[in-house]
Design a protein around this motif. Structure first.
Motif, PDB file in Angstrom:
ATOM      1  N   THR A   7      29.025 -22.906 -39.843  1.00  0.00           N
ATOM      2  CA  THR A   7      29.285 -21.851 -40.800  1.00  0.00           C
ATOM      3  C   THR A   7      30.193 -22.400 -41.894  1.00  0.00           C
ATOM      4  O   THR A   7      31.177 -23.071 -41.597  1.00  0.00           O
ATOM      5  CB  THR A   7      29.980 -20.670 -40.102  1.00  0.00           C
ATOM      6  N   THR A   8      29.861 -22.128 -43.133  1.00  0.00           N
ATOM      7  CA  THR A   8      30.743 -22.477 -44.242  1.00  0.00           C
ATOM      8  C   THR A   8      31.825 -21.403 -44.312  1.00  0.00           C
ATOM      9  O   THR A   8      31.519 -20.213 -44.407  1.00  0.00           O
ATOM     10  CB  THR A   8      29.957 -22.518 -45.570  1.00  0.00           C
ATOM     11  N   GLU A  48      32.965 -19.336 -26.730  1.00  0.00           N
ATOM     12  CA  GLU A  48      32.331 -19.509 -25.425  1.00  0.00           C
ATOM     13  C   GLU A  48      33.271 -19.143 -24.277  1.00  0.00           C
ATOM     14  O   GLU A  48      32.823 -18.692 -23.228  1.00  0.00           O
ATOM     15  CB  GLU A  48      31.870 -20.966 -25.253  1.00  0.00           C
ATOM     16  N   SER A  49      34.563 -19.347 -24.452  1.00  0.00           N
ATOM     17  CA  SER A  49      35.536 -19.156 -23.373  1.00  0.00           C
ATOM     18  C   SER A  49      35.846 -17.686 -23.077  1.00  0.00           C
ATOM     19  O   SER A  49      36.526 -17.391 -22.098  1.00  0.00           O
ATOM     20  CB  SER A  49      36.836 -19.883 -23.710  1.00  0.00           C
ATOM     21  N   MET A 140      39.914 -18.993 -35.650  1.00  0.00           N
ATOM     22  CA  MET A 140      38.744 -18.165 -35.961  1.00  0.00           C
ATOM     23  C   MET A 140      37.511 -19.014 -36.221  1.00  0.00           C
ATOM     24  O   MET A 140      36.407 -18.614 -35.910  1.00  0.00           O
ATOM     25  CB  MET A 140      39.020 -17.225 -37.134  1.00  0.00           C
ATOM     26  N   GLU A 141      37.693 -20.217 -36.782  1.00  0.00           N
ATOM     27  CA  GLU A 141      36.550 -21.081 -37.076  1.00  0.00           C
ATOM     28  C   GLU A 141      35.783 -21.414 -35.795  1.00  0.00           C
ATOM     29  O   GLU A 141      34.554 -21.368 -35.761  1.00  0.00           O
ATOM     30  CB  GLU A 141      37.020 -22.360 -37.757  1.00  0.00           C
ATOM     31  N   THR A 142      36.501 -21.703 -34.721  1.00  0.00           N
ATOM     32  CA  THR A 142      35.863 -21.992 -33.432  1.00  0.00           C
ATOM     33  C   THR A 142      35.117 -20.764 -32.933  1.00  0.00           C
ATOM     34  O   THR A 142      33.957 -20.858 -32.521  1.00  0.00           O
ATOM     35  CB  THR A 142      36.922 -22.441 -32.402  1.00  0.00           C
ATOM     36  N   GLY A 143      35.773 -19.617 -32.972  1.00  0.00           N
ATOM     37  CA  GLY A 143      35.129 -18.381 -32.511  1.00  0.00           C
ATOM     38  C   GLY A 143      33.892 -18.038 -33.311  1.00  0.00           C
ATOM     39  O   GLY A 143      32.869 -17.644 -32.760  1.00  0.00           O
ATOM     40  N   GLY A 147      30.307 -18.371 -31.632  1.00  0.00           N
ATOM     41  CA  GLY A 147      29.606 -17.087 -31.559  1.00  0.00           C
ATOM     42  C   GLY A 147      28.252 -17.147 -32.237  1.00  0.00           C
ATOM     43  O   GLY A 147      27.241 -16.703 -31.673  1.00  0.00           O
ATOM     44  N   TYR A 148      28.197 -17.705 -33.436  1.00  0.00           N
ATOM     45  CA  TYR A 148      26.917 -17.794 -34.136  1.00  0.00           C
ATOM     46  C   TYR A 148      25.963 -18.758 -33.438  1.00  0.00           C
ATOM     47  O   TYR A 148      24.741 -18.566 -33.488  1.00  0.00           O
ATOM     48  CB  TYR A 148      27.118 -18.159 -35.597  1.00  0.00           C
TER      49      TYR A 148
END
Length: 160
Positions: A7-8, A48-49, A140-143, A147-148
């Motif tokens: 995601t950008t 994922e966690s 948030m970038e990881t989430g 998620g996507y």
């Protein structure tokens, strides 16, 4: 061969806004459904966690929502209101309950690229530059990316 899409994520230099964009091999209708069907949403949102438990979900203009992300014995609550829900756009508020003063106004667009592809664009307006930087530092970038990635698997598996 598996394609990994990121995601950008960009911070606006003049406004306390975070903008995100990601292309999906999905129709706008599929992405809209994934964002408005509570069972589907719970299956893909977040890292994922964590697992998501929907507490309240009324995905219509004027409706509201609440979910809890659960993992490693901890729970993280989020809630908001749907201000506008239509097939090409969702406008909602978003509040992390651990930071209740930090309400964001989010807009999500589903842009049909043709050929069964859609660009999801999202914008989050927060109350201050400091608040925005805290969001960006929060992981948030990881989430978002994890998620996507889960959403892409659901689409590929025919669940959406």
């Amino acid at each position: 061969m598996s394609k990994i899409t990121e995601t950008t994520i960009e911070a606006d230099p003049k406004l306390p806004i975070i903008r995100m964009s990601r292309d999906f091999d999905a129709t706008p209708d599929q992405l809209f459904r994934a964002h408005t069907d509570p069972e589907l949403y719970a299956r893909w949102v977040g890292p994922e966690s964590l697992e998501t438990r929907i507490e309240q979900w009324d995905a219509r203009t004027g409706g509201s929502w609440r979910y809890v992300a659960v993992g490693d014995g901890a729970e993280y609550g989020f809630h908001g209101c749907f201000h506008e829900v239509r097939p090409d756009r969702i406008v909602q508020t978003f509040t992390y309950e651990g930071e209740p003063d930090g309400v964001a106004l989010e807009t999500i667009w589903f842009e049909d690229l043709g050929g069964g592809r859609t660009r999801l664009r999202a914008q989050s307006l927060v109350d201050s530059f400091e608040g925005r930087e805290a969001w960006l530092r929060s992981g948030m970038e990881t989430g978002v990316n994890e998620g996507y990635a889960k959403l892409e698997r659901l689409i590929a598996d025919g669940a959406v």
